[in-house]
Scaffold this active site. Structure first.
Site, PDB file in Angstrom:
ATOM      1  N   ASP A  21       0.921  -1.235  -0.132  1.00 50.30           N
ATOM      2  CA  ASP A  21      -0.064  -0.026   0.048  1.00 50.30           C
ATOM      3  C   ASP A  21       0.923   1.422   0.039  1.00 50.30           C
ATOM      4  O   ASP A  21       1.861   1.231   0.527  1.00 50.30           O
ATOM      5  CB  ASP A  21      -0.918  -0.074   1.436  1.00 50.30           C
ATOM      6  N   HIS A  38       2.578   3.412  -9.135  1.00 53.18           N
ATOM      7  CA  HIS A  38       2.597   1.945  -9.363  1.00 53.18           C
ATOM      8  C   HIS A  38       3.969   1.268 -10.033  1.00 53.18           C
ATOM      9  O   HIS A  38       4.217   0.234  -9.765  1.00 53.18           O
ATOM     10  CB  HIS A  38       1.262   1.471  -9.987  1.00 53.18           C
ATOM     11  N   LEU A 132      10.607 -20.833  -4.136  1.00 52.43           N
ATOM     12  CA  LEU A 132       9.629 -20.059  -3.453  1.00 52.43           C
ATOM     13  C   LEU A 132       8.499 -20.089  -4.143  1.00 52.43           C
ATOM     14  O   LEU A 132       8.271 -19.788  -5.407  1.00 52.43           O
ATOM     15  CB  LEU A 132      10.384 -18.484  -3.458  1.00 52.43           C
TER      16      LEU A 132
HETATM   17  C1  FPP Z   1      -1.728   0.461  -3.428  1.00 49.16           C
HETATM   18  O1  FPP Z   1      -1.240   1.487  -3.404  1.00 49.16           O
HETATM   19  C2  FPP Z   1      -1.135  -0.702  -4.769  1.00 49.16           C
HETATM   20  C3  FPP Z   1      -1.861  -1.249  -5.324  1.00 49.16           C
HETATM   21  C4  FPP Z   1      -3.149  -0.877  -5.867  1.00 49.16           C
HETATM   22  C5  FPP Z   1      -1.569  -2.468  -5.762  1.00 49.16           C
HETATM   23  C6  FPP Z   1      -0.619  -2.329  -7.198  1.00 49.16           C
HETATM   24  C7  FPP Z   1       0.889  -2.834  -6.744  1.00 49.16           C
HETATM   25  C8  FPP Z   1       1.928  -2.791  -7.648  1.00 49.16           C
HETATM   26  C9  FPP Z   1       1.700  -2.203  -9.106  1.00 49.16           C
HETATM   27  C10 FPP Z   1       3.184  -3.392  -7.276  1.00 49.16           C
HETATM   28  C11 FPP Z   1       3.444  -4.430  -8.268  1.00 49.16           C
HETATM   29  C12 FPP Z   1       2.751  -5.700  -8.124  1.00 49.16           C
HETATM   30  C13 FPP Z   1       2.554  -6.595  -8.898  1.00 49.16           C
HETATM   31  C14 FPP Z   1       2.272  -7.959  -8.560  1.00 49.16           C
HETATM   32  C15 FPP Z   1       2.972  -6.334 -10.493  1.00 49.16           C
HETATM   33  P1  FPP Z   1      -2.614   2.788  -3.632  1.00 49.16           P
HETATM   34  O2  FPP Z   1      -2.696   3.156  -4.784  1.00 49.16           O
HETATM   35  O3  FPP Z   1      -3.624   1.962  -2.849  1.00 49.16           O
HETATM   36  O4  FPP Z   1      -1.841   3.688  -2.746  1.00 49.16           O
HETATM   37  P2  FPP Z   1      -2.571   5.020  -1.725  1.00 49.16           P
HETATM   38  O5  FPP Z   1      -3.315   4.185  -0.614  1.00 49.16           O
HETATM   39  O6  FPP Z   1      -1.320   5.905  -1.520  1.00 49.16           O
HETATM   40  O7  FPP Z   1      -3.425   5.694  -2.704  1.00 49.16           O
END
Ligand code: FPP
Length: 237
Positions: A21, A38, A132
């Protein structure tokens, strides 16, 4: 010595689940679009998986996209889907060489066809690996998982008197994975957010203020070491 997933005395958790997060806030602090957060979040993955494998973690589950994330702006959802696809293309061969077995948990029907194909290809390519076990929760919801399990139990005609916790567990998305020992959540939020509701029943929780794109292998090691100081009682004394 306790079994390692019991915690305490330097034990290493067998199964670590991470709520990644803070990508949006990381980008906002830099006056960048959320999608830049992201993208930065993806760069954390390889060193993290390397460290987890080296430390002896056997199962790692990453919360990438929840059943609730579809309500985000369409452009952000589209970018996330493209990013999953790009990441699959760029990282899966490398993860395969490093011995990671990749599996995905969640409802596939709503995902773009190209993402589903990439998932199937990644699972096929890495199926023989055992260094893993990495699960990516994509269009995942803990409640949906429980509802899906219940539907299949009914469809299989399991008699009510035969339905116990072990039987129910066999109908979850990843029945082969042990229950979660440690949940890590970045960005300081104290919420479960519909993640692995069944599997985290006795998990330890580690919350860090660090935003996901800044989550370093050192911080992961710190979380594992913290787990090693916990005494897990599971309702006992
Ligand atoms: C949360 O940040 C993250 C996500 C919605 C998940 C996305 C994760 C990634 C892109 C990392 C890579 C993962 C993979 C498996 C390719 P948020 O947008 O909720 O952050 P905020 O709470 O600060 O708005």
């Amino acid at each position: 010595m306790p079994a390692r997933s019991e915690g305490g005395r330097g034990a290493v958790p067998r199964h670590v689940a991470i709520i990644m997060d803070g990508n949006g806030r990381w980008a906002k602090r830099r006056l960048l679009p959320r999608t830049a957060g992201h993208r930065a979040g993806v760069t954390v993955l390889t060193p993290l998986l390397e460290t987890a494998g080296r430390m002896g973690v056997e199962f790692l589950t990453l919360y990438a996209f929840s059943t609730e994330n579809w309500i985000r702006p369409e452009s952000e959802v589209n970018t996330l889907m493209e990013l999953f696809l790009e990441t699959a293309r760029s990282k899966v061969p490398e993860l395969n060489e490093r011995g990671a077995r990749l599996r995905f948990m969640g409802r596939r029907e709503k995902l773009p066809a190209a993402v589903c194909e990439a998932i199937e290809e990644a699972e096929r390519l890495t199926a023989h690996n055992d260094r893993l076990n990495v699960y990516i929760a994509l269009n995942y919801g803990g409640r949906s998982e429980i509802v899906d399990a219940a539907r299949r139990i009914v469809a299989d005609g399991v008699p009510p008197e035969e339905l116990d916790e072990a039987t129910f567990g066999r109908y979850l998305y990843a029945p082969e994975a042990p229950e979660v020992d440690l949940v890590i959540r970045t960005s300081g939020e104290l919420r479960v957010s519909n993640f692995l509701l069944w599997q985290i029943a006795y998990a330890e929780f580690y919350v860090t203020e660090t935003l996901w794109p800044d989550f370093s292998p050192e911080e992961f090691v710190k979380a594992i070491e913290w787990f090693g100081t916990r005494s897990r009682r599971r309702g006992g004394v």
